[in-house]
Write a protein that holds these residues in place. Sequence first.
Motif, PDB file in Angstrom:
ATOM      1  N   UNK A   1      -5.286  -2.475  13.834  1.00  0.00           N
ATOM      2  CA  UNK A   1      -5.465  -3.928  13.758  1.00  0.00           C
ATOM      3  C   UNK A   1      -4.326  -4.515  12.949  1.00  0.00           C
ATOM      4  N   UNK A   2      -4.190  -5.840  12.995  1.00  0.00           N
ATOM      5  CA  UNK A   2      -3.090  -6.476  12.273  1.00  0.00           C
ATOM      6  C   UNK A   2      -3.285  -6.341  10.765  1.00  0.00           C
ATOM      7  N   UNK A   3      -2.174  -6.237  10.053  1.00  0.00           N
ATOM      8  CA  UNK A   3      -2.204  -6.172   8.595  1.00  0.00           C
ATOM      9  C   UNK A   3      -2.606  -7.542   8.054  1.00  0.00           C
ATOM     10  N   UNK A   4      -3.446  -7.567   7.021  1.00  0.00           N
ATOM     11  CA  UNK A   4      -3.776  -8.855   6.412  1.00  0.00           C
ATOM     12  C   UNK A   4      -2.961  -9.060   5.142  1.00  0.00           C
ATOM     13  N   UNK A   5      -3.149 -10.202   4.518  1.00  0.00           N
ATOM     14  CA  UNK A   5      -2.317 -10.553   3.367  1.00  0.00           C
ATOM     15  C   UNK A   5      -2.295  -9.452   2.302  1.00  0.00           C
TER      16      UNK A   5
ATOM     17  N   UNK B   1       3.562   5.728  10.307  1.00  0.00           N
ATOM     18  CA  UNK B   1       2.417   5.192  11.041  1.00  0.00           C
ATOM     19  C   UNK B   1       1.329   6.266  11.095  1.00  0.00           C
ATOM     20  N   UNK B   2       0.189   5.967  10.481  1.00  0.00           N
ATOM     21  CA  UNK B   2      -0.876   6.971  10.371  1.00  0.00           C
ATOM     22  C   UNK B   2      -1.846   6.831  11.537  1.00  0.00           C
TER      23      UNK B   2
ATOM     24  N   UNK C   1       4.646  -3.219  12.553  1.00  0.00           N
ATOM     25  CA  UNK C   1       6.062  -3.065  12.172  1.00  0.00           C
ATOM     26  C   UNK C   1       6.802  -4.391  12.328  1.00  0.00           C
ATOM     27  N   UNK C   2       6.467  -5.133  13.373  1.00  0.00           N
ATOM     28  CA  UNK C   2       7.081  -6.452  13.591  1.00  0.00           C
ATOM     29  C   UNK C   2       6.766  -7.386  12.422  1.00  0.00           C
TER      30      UNK C   2
ATOM     31  N   UNK D   1       8.671  -6.370   9.278  1.00  0.00           N
ATOM     32  CA  UNK D   1      10.084  -6.734   9.397  1.00  0.00           C
ATOM     33  C   UNK D   1      10.264  -8.242   9.217  1.00  0.00           C
ATOM     34  N   UNK D   2       9.291  -9.024   9.714  1.00  0.00           N
ATOM     35  CA  UNK D   2       9.385 -10.487   9.623  1.00  0.00           C
ATOM     36  C   UNK D   2       9.381 -10.950   8.168  1.00  0.00           C
ATOM     37  N   UNK D   3       8.813 -10.142   7.279  1.00  0.00           N
ATOM     38  CA  UNK D   3       8.799 -10.508   5.857  1.00  0.00           C
ATOM     39  C   UNK D   3      10.069 -10.060   5.140  1.00  0.00           C
ATOM     40  N   UNK D   4      10.950  -9.348   5.854  1.00  0.00           N
ATOM     41  CA  UNK D   4      12.200  -8.916   5.231  1.00  0.00           C
ATOM     42  C   UNK D   4      12.145  -7.485   4.710  1.00  0.00           C
ATOM     43  N   UNK D   5      11.058  -6.784   5.033  1.00  0.00           N
ATOM     44  CA  UNK D   5      10.958  -5.368   4.651  1.00  0.00           C
ATOM     45  C   UNK D   5      11.752  -4.558   5.674  1.00  0.00           C
ATOM     46  N   UNK D   6      12.595  -3.640   5.194  1.00  0.00           N
ATOM     47  CA  UNK D   6      13.342  -2.786   6.144  1.00  0.00           C
ATOM     48  C   UNK D   6      13.148  -1.337   5.713  1.00  0.00           C
ATOM     49  N   UNK D   7      13.462  -0.405   6.608  1.00  0.00           N
ATOM     50  CA  UNK D   7      13.199   1.012   6.310  1.00  0.00           C
ATOM     51  C   UNK D   7      14.278   1.892   6.900  1.00  0.00           C
ATOM     52  N   UNK D   8      14.378   3.106   6.319  1.00  0.00           N
ATOM     53  CA  UNK D   8      15.406   4.058   6.751  1.00  0.00           C
ATOM     54  C   UNK D   8      14.951   4.860   7.963  1.00  0.00           C
ATOM     55  N   UNK D   9      13.639   5.027   8.101  1.00  0.00           N
ATOM     56  CA  UNK D   9      13.123   5.810   9.228  1.00  0.00           C
ATOM     57  C   UNK D   9      11.671   5.438   9.442  1.00  0.00           C
TER      58      UNK D   9
END
Length: 300
Positions: free
Chosen positions: A13-17, A41-42, A58-59, A62-70
């Motif tokens: 489900x979508x992540x909440x605040x 991703x579990x 993941x979208x 990313x929209x909040x500016x979080x980025x990852x290496x893998x």
Amino acid sequence: MHGSGRYAPSPSGDLHFGNLRTAMVAWLAARSTGREFIMRVEDIDTQRSSMDSAHRQLEDLAALGIEWDAVEYQSDNGARYAAALDKLPTFECYCSRKDIQEASSAPHAIPGQYPGTCRDLSPQQRESKREQLQAAGRVPAIRLASEASSWRVHDLLHGDYTGDVDDFILRRGGNANQGRDWAYNLAVVVDDGARGIDQVVRGDDLLSSAPRQAYLAHLLGHEAPEYIHVPLVVNAEGKRLAKRDGAVTLRQLREQRSVGDADVVRMIAESLGYPGLNTAQQLLDAFDVERIPRRPHVWE
Ligand code: GLU
């Protein structure tokens, strides 16, 4: 760069605040201490997980500016879990949920703890229990034959924390025709170890799982990570924020409240004690792990 941190959402489900805020803290804690950041991703709970949900999560991150290496998916890691299981002391467990409930509500039992029913069965008893299960189209669960009854971990926010360790499940039993699920505790520990994760940031509802996981890490020869269990976001009644509390996901906030992504970052920043910042980068420049709030944040 040294070490790695991670965020490990379950795609159901979508992540909440509250989830988004914990994810932001995980990213900030890793990056502000020069660590790599892994998105894991579990999705081993095959009944509840979906790829669509994983992509949406993941979208949103990313929209909040979080980025990852893998990014990695637990559903790809079955061979890793099987190899770890082989190295651990284990036993088959034939108990149904009802058996365990009955045994653990007996006098002297520790509530919620596995009472040890199947640990010391004779080979003959095992054989007959296995056959009974098989006849019902089921397979046994695999449990850890634990040598510890408690274990201590260190948490940056909570200090030393000691919790119970029992013969917890490593692989679930169930219907023989369906894929058997790896247990959360095993998968987390094996994946953190395989990736060299040395900083675990997550909601403090999981603090009580940390001793079991650290003990398992010890058995597998991994050093326990630094834990940072972040106090949750709660509603006005003090209960953990949930979807039923209204518009709480990024998409709901956009669509129902016209709250933009930068506003959400600003709300997260404010809740962490950094008012007036509205990009992840600004927050990273200001962030100090020692200053993570020690109390739940109330959602209004
Ligand atoms: N997948 C778990 C959750 O979403 C988190 C596991 C962890 O961070 O260790 O609650």
